[in-house]
Design a protein around this motif. Structure first.
Motif, PDB file in Angstrom:
ATOM      1  N   ASP A  21       2.632   9.321  -2.192  1.00 19.63           N
ATOM      2  CA  ASP A  21       3.138  10.631  -2.606  1.00 19.63           C
ATOM      3  C   ASP A  21       4.098  11.221  -1.571  1.00 19.63           C
ATOM      4  O   ASP A  21       4.978  12.022  -1.911  1.00 19.63           O
ATOM      5  N   ALA A  22       3.923  10.813  -0.312  1.00 20.52           N
ATOM      6  CA  ALA A  22       4.802  11.303   0.747  1.00 20.52           C
ATOM      7  C   ALA A  22       6.079  10.484   0.873  1.00 20.52           C
ATOM      8  O   ALA A  22       6.908  10.757   1.748  1.00 20.52           O
ATOM      9  N   GLY A  23       6.235   9.480   0.014  1.00 25.12           N
ATOM     10  CA  GLY A  23       7.467   8.708  -0.009  1.00 25.12           C
ATOM     11  C   GLY A  23       7.417   7.377   0.705  1.00 25.12           C
ATOM     12  O   GLY A  23       8.447   6.690   0.805  1.00 25.12           O
ATOM     13  N   PHE A  24       6.260   6.977   1.189  1.00 23.64           N
ATOM     14  CA  PHE A  24       6.136   5.696   1.872  1.00 23.64           C
ATOM     15  C   PHE A  24       5.814   4.573   0.890  1.00 23.64           C
ATOM     16  O   PHE A  24       5.239   4.819  -0.180  1.00 23.64           O
ATOM     17  N   HIS A  25       6.175   3.357   1.244  1.00 16.98           N
ATOM     18  CA  HIS A  25       5.709   2.173   0.524  1.00 16.98           C
ATOM     19  C   HIS A  25       4.320   1.871   1.065  1.00 16.98           C
ATOM     20  O   HIS A  25       4.159   1.373   2.179  1.00 16.98           O
ATOM     21  N   ALA A  26       3.298   2.208   0.303  1.00 11.97           N
ATOM     22  CA  ALA A  26       1.913   2.155   0.778  1.00 11.97           C
ATOM     23  C   ALA A  26       1.187   0.974   0.142  1.00 11.97           C
ATOM     24  O   ALA A  26       1.210   0.802  -1.078  1.00 11.97           O
ATOM     25  N   VAL A  27       0.533   0.183   0.972  1.00 13.86           N
ATOM     26  CA  VAL A  27      -0.138  -1.030   0.505  1.00 13.86           C
ATOM     27  C   VAL A  27      -1.528  -1.092   1.126  1.00 13.86           C
ATOM     28  O   VAL A  27      -1.673  -0.967   2.348  1.00 13.86           O
ATOM     29  N   ALA A  28      -2.536  -1.284   0.306  1.00 12.37           N
ATOM     30  CA  ALA A  28      -3.896  -1.541   0.784  1.00 12.37           C
ATOM     31  C   ALA A  28      -4.276  -2.953   0.356  1.00 12.37           C
ATOM     32  O   ALA A  28      -4.071  -3.330  -0.797  1.00 12.37           O
ATOM     33  N   VAL A  29      -4.819  -3.727   1.285  1.00 10.98           N
ATOM     34  CA  VAL A  29      -5.045  -5.153   1.043  1.00 10.98           C
ATOM     35  C   VAL A  29      -6.525  -5.468   0.871  1.00 10.98           C
ATOM     36  O   VAL A  29      -7.396  -4.710   1.318  1.00 10.98           O
ATOM     37  N   ASP A  30      -6.784  -6.598   0.226  1.00 10.42           N
ATOM     38  CA  ASP A  30      -8.055  -7.301   0.369  1.00 10.42           C
ATOM     39  C   ASP A  30      -7.822  -8.400   1.399  1.00 10.42           C
ATOM     40  O   ASP A  30      -6.981  -9.286   1.187  1.00 10.42           O
ATOM     41  N   LEU A  31      -8.530  -8.361   2.516  1.00  7.78           N
ATOM     42  CA  LEU A  31      -8.420  -9.431   3.495  1.00  7.78           C
ATOM     43  C   LEU A  31      -8.825 -10.768   2.881  1.00  7.78           C
ATOM     44  O   LEU A  31      -9.573 -10.814   1.892  1.00  7.78           O
TER      45      LEU A  31
END
Length: 270
Positions: A21-31
């Motif tokens: 929402d703040a404009g970043f390319h945000a990624v959360a991973v499964d290790l």
């Protein structure tokens, strides 16, 4: 964003959405070994897990990123900052001290040692810890969330949802075993040449800014152990999340997300 033991990307969903929402390319991973990621039999040492993260940054079309690690996922992100410093613009660790700060506390601080060392040692046994994690529909995962979080969170709908999701994730074939392999490497490498090499590598002082977030009521990884990481970063900042234990991103998602977004802005725009 990198989850901790018994976690999946879902545990970091609140800061992921806030960053997007703040404009970043945000990624959360499964290790690797967790959730929907591949589950090879090897590669659960800190170096390989850290390479997975920095390689992913490039695969997503970037040369650098702010990386965020929760709990033992923070161990991976600390390692990544040393292994590929040009790929790491900034580092956020949530309930995750520098590896040498944790080692020192485990040896010298009786309170920190009693909180973490017995579990680490128990998980070195073959097969028994895996059975503990999966018995009765992975109820041990729910028990872990309850005992390591702040009082009162276990009575909320957010806790119930988190417990259900993470219990289901632990029951995916191979996950219980592979999720313990990195923890086993952490302990067993202490007595091997690869462990000595690791300690020498992470003994330097990072140039990247680091934010250490702790739940104010975390009794598993003490806030003072996180603060003791300061000697290993030239720009080390800390923040306490009121009313949270070891899982601030789930227990206090708004405040934790605000801290992460503000840090990301300061690193990328400052």
């Amino acid at each position: 964003m990198v989850h901790g033991l018994s976690g999946i990307w879902w545990t970091m969903r609140a800061p992921m959405v806030a960053l997007a929402d703040a404009g970043f390319h945000a990624v959360a991973v499964d290790l690797r070994g967790h959730g929907d990621s591949d589950k090879p039999p090897r590669g659960y040492d800190a170096w390989t897990l850290a390479s997975d993260i920095t390689n992913l940054i490039r695969a997503l079309g970037h040369s650098t990123a702010v990386i965020i690690g929760q709990g033992e996922g923070g161990f991976v992100t600390w390692t990544a900052a040393y292994r590929r410093p040009r790929a790491v613009r900034g580092l956020v660790v949530v309930g995750s001290p520098h590896p040498l700060a944790m080692r020192r506390a485990a040896l010298r601080d009786g309170t920190q040692r009693s909180a973490i060392v017995p579990r680490l040692l128990a998980d070195q046994a073959p097969r028994v810890p895996e059975r503990r994690l999966t018995r009765d529909g992975a109820v041990a995962v729910e028990d872990m969330l309850r005992t390591r979080s702040a009082p009162g969170w276990a009575d909320t709908d957010a806790f119930r949802e988190s417990a259900d999701v993470l219990r289901e994730a632990m029951l995916i074939p191979k996950v219980a075993h592979l999720s313990l392999e990195s923890r086993r490497w952490m302990v067993r490498s202490q007595f091997r040449p690869d462990g000595r090499d690791f300690r020498r590598t992470v003994a330097g002082v990072l140039d990247q800014p680091v934010l250490g977030i702790s739940g104010a009521e975390d009794r598993f990884v003490l806030p003072e152990t996180v603060r003791a990481s300061a000697p290993w970063a030239r720009d080390f900042r800390t923040a306490l999340v009121p009313g949270a234990g070891h899982y601030p991103a789930m227990e206090a998602p708004e405040e934790t997300s605000r801290l992460i977004v503000d840090f990301a802005r300061s690193v990328t725009e400052g």
